[in-house]
Scaffold this active site. Structure first.
Site, PDB file in Angstrom:
ATOM      1  N   SER A   6     142.809  90.994  23.727  1.00  0.00           N
ATOM      2  CA  SER A   6     142.743  91.946  24.059  1.00  0.00           C
ATOM      3  C   SER A   6     142.114  93.251  23.762  1.00  0.00           C
ATOM      4  O   SER A   6     141.230  94.223  24.186  1.00  0.00           O
ATOM      5  CB  SER A   6     143.545  92.795  25.490  1.00  0.00           C
ATOM      6  OG  SER A   6     144.638  92.593  25.285  1.00  0.00           O
TER       7      SER A   6
ATOM      8  N   ASP B 121     152.443 101.181  27.361  1.00  0.00           N
ATOM      9  CA  ASP B 121     151.273 100.447  26.624  1.00  0.00           C
ATOM     10  C   ASP B 121     150.981 101.257  25.152  1.00  0.00           C
ATOM     11  O   ASP B 121     150.340 102.658  25.343  1.00  0.00           O
ATOM     12  CB  ASP B 121     149.883 100.499  27.114  1.00  0.00           C
ATOM     13  CG  ASP B 121     149.112  99.309  26.093  1.00  0.00           C
ATOM     14  OD1 ASP B 121     149.379  99.257  25.081  1.00  0.00           O
ATOM     15  OD2 ASP B 121     147.699  99.039  27.091  1.00  0.00           O
TER      16      ASP B 121
ATOM     17  N   HIS C 148     147.146  98.964  23.395  1.00  0.00           N
ATOM     18  CA  HIS C 148     146.402  99.016  22.907  1.00  0.00           C
ATOM     19  C   HIS C 148     145.697 100.798  22.990  1.00  0.00           C
ATOM     20  O   HIS C 148     146.931 101.295  22.117  1.00  0.00           O
ATOM     21  CB  HIS C 148     145.478  99.132  24.136  1.00  0.00           C
ATOM     22  CG  HIS C 148     146.113  97.173  25.066  1.00  0.00           C
ATOM     23  ND1 HIS C 148     146.924  97.260  25.493  1.00  0.00           N
ATOM     24  CD2 HIS C 148     144.889  96.018  24.771  1.00  0.00           C
ATOM     25  CE1 HIS C 148     146.792  95.880  25.695  1.00  0.00           C
ATOM     26  NE2 HIS C 148     145.735  95.335  25.081  1.00  0.00           N
TER      27      HIS C 148
END
Length: 452
Positions: A175, A427, A430
């Site tokens: 990702s 998160d 990312h």
């Protein structure tokens, strides 16, 4: 006494003296003007540097015949003394870009607007749309990467697209590879927007599309994204996705991307985080090890970094051996997570609003191991790739990203109460778009397009 007449020689002397005085006065005025102008526009040097130079020795994969010292050694950032944040460093540039290590430096304040916003770029996934979901501080967009001793030019979208005319590029990985691709698409959206080529998508066992393609018709430039978090062949050995047990074939590249190597001029490989999942490692079909999260009677525990090294060596070896590939393959080095006061599933978060100063925090030992594994894999395959006509390079972003705990979505990559990647609620892995991840595309520009 009669007044003395001016002789021709005395008149010439007077004119010469007057001329010299006028020149000195003019130089003083110009110098004062330049000083005031530079003081008023602190970033003029950054904007005026031509982006026509590309980093060479620092970003090129070291030849196996070279000494180990030719590999950029970023194993620890704690050896450098802490540096105060200052934008004045941009006015001290003395080293040309091609002679500068763009991977060593610090983050300094920047008044320039980001390349794009969530209103100007349609490619930002909600998962990284920190502006949309109300990240409290937007200071994370007001910093730029300042290499030691030189400036990193801004990304020139028009020039990049022109350099990529008629070419193709693939991002292969997890990702974070997608995160990087979206950054590039957003920066390029200043000039042109691609059309996503919609086909019947193959869906991975994790529920993700195996391949996505974007086409810039005006330039004949194609960009593809391959979901391949291990780079090598891997299968779930039970029905549970997510953290289920994986069978990883360390000596077999993932055919879903490897079958298309010769279709591309540039391939960007990345991926490390999925290697923490419980896995059994195989070579030649035989079990050769496992990681700490996997139970297998016939396997001894193997360091996760060893699996990373083997997987990247296999992937790069497949590229180097592929007939018809004469382009560049880049390995993006590991990017750290910044969970504090707990892990992703135990209440950890990332709430800092400023970058770390260099030397403020030691490099995580696992991050250092993973980066070393990637560099070793490049070194092991560099000689073979040169004989075959391919070129391997290191897109080294580890040090720069270690200093950016403020650039993650935290809990602002989804609506309140929602989740991010699977069971992620917070998160810190990312990167927000726009944000510090745009540095990856700036470095990519320097490595691939700035010299053309």
């Amino acid at each position: 006494m009669k007044p003395q007449k001016n002789t021709p020689s005395s008149r010439k002397l007077s004119v010469a003296v007057a001329t010299a005085m006028l020149v000195l006065l003019a130089l003083a005025v110009v110098s004062l003007y330049d000083f005031n102008f530079a003081d008023s526009y602190r970033y003029i040097l950054r904007a005026s540097i031509s982006p026509s130079s590309a980093p060479s020795s620092t970003s090129t994969v070291p030849d196996t015949t070279s000494s180990p010292s030719t590999v950029p050694d970023n194993s620890s950032s704690s050896s450098a003394s802490p540096t105060n944040y200052s934008s004045s460093a941009s006015l001290a540039t003395t080293v040309p870009v091609e002679a500068c290590d763009l991977t060593r430096g610090q983050w300094v304040p920047d008044d320039e607007a980001p390349y794009y916003t969530n209103l100007t770029c349609p490619f930002i996934d909600d998962l990284q749309n920190c502006m949309k979901f109300g990240k409290p501080s937007l200071e994370f967009m007001r910093w730029r990467w300042q290499p030691d001793g030189c400036d990193l030019p801004r990304f020139d979208a028009a020039r990049f697209l022109e350099a990529m005319r008629g070419k193709s590029m693939a991002f292969v990985g997890d990702s974070l590879a997608r995160n990087h691709l979206k950054s590039l698409l957003c920066i390029l959206s200043q000039v042109a927007q691609p059309v996503e080529v919609l086909t019947t998508a193959e869906i991975d066992v994790t529920g993700r599309a195996v391949r996505r393609d974007f086409h810039y018709g005006s330039h004949g430039f194609n960009v593809s994204l391959f979901w391949s978090p291990f780079l090598v062949k891997a299968n779930l050995s039970n029905a549970e996705p997510g953290l289920g047990l994986w069978d990883m074939h360390l000596d077999t590249p993932d055919a879903r991307w490897a079958a298309h190597i010769s279709d591309f001029d540039y391939i960007v490989l990345s991926g490390t985080n999925w290697f923490f999942r419980p896995s059994v490692y195989r070579e030649g079909g035989r079990v050769v090890g496992r990681n700490g999260g996997a139970a297998h009677d016939a396997a001894t525990e193997m360091p996760v970094s060893g699996a990373v090294r083997a997987a990247f060596r296999t992937a790069l070896g497949a590229i180097a051996a592929r007939e018809g590939f004469h382009g560049k393959a880049l390995v993006r080095t590991v990017t750290p997570a910044h969970f504090e006061n707990g892990e992703w599933n135990t209440g950890g978060d990332c709430v800092r609003e400023r970058p770390f100063r260099r030397g403020e925090r030691d490099r995580d030992a696992v991050v250092a191991e993973f980066r070393a594994a990637q560099v070793d894999a490049l070194r092991d395959t560099a000689a073979t790739s040169k004989r075959k006509g391919a070129e391997l390079r290191l897109l080294d972003i580890t040090e720069a990203m270690e200093l950016r705990p403020d650039g993650h979505p935290s809990r602002y990559g989804h609506p309140p109460g929602g989740s991010v990647e699977g069971s992620f609620v917070v998160d810190c892995l990312h990167w927000c778009l726009p944000g510090p991840i745009d540095l990856w595309s700036e470095l990519l520009f320097q490595m691939l397009a700035a010299h053309q």
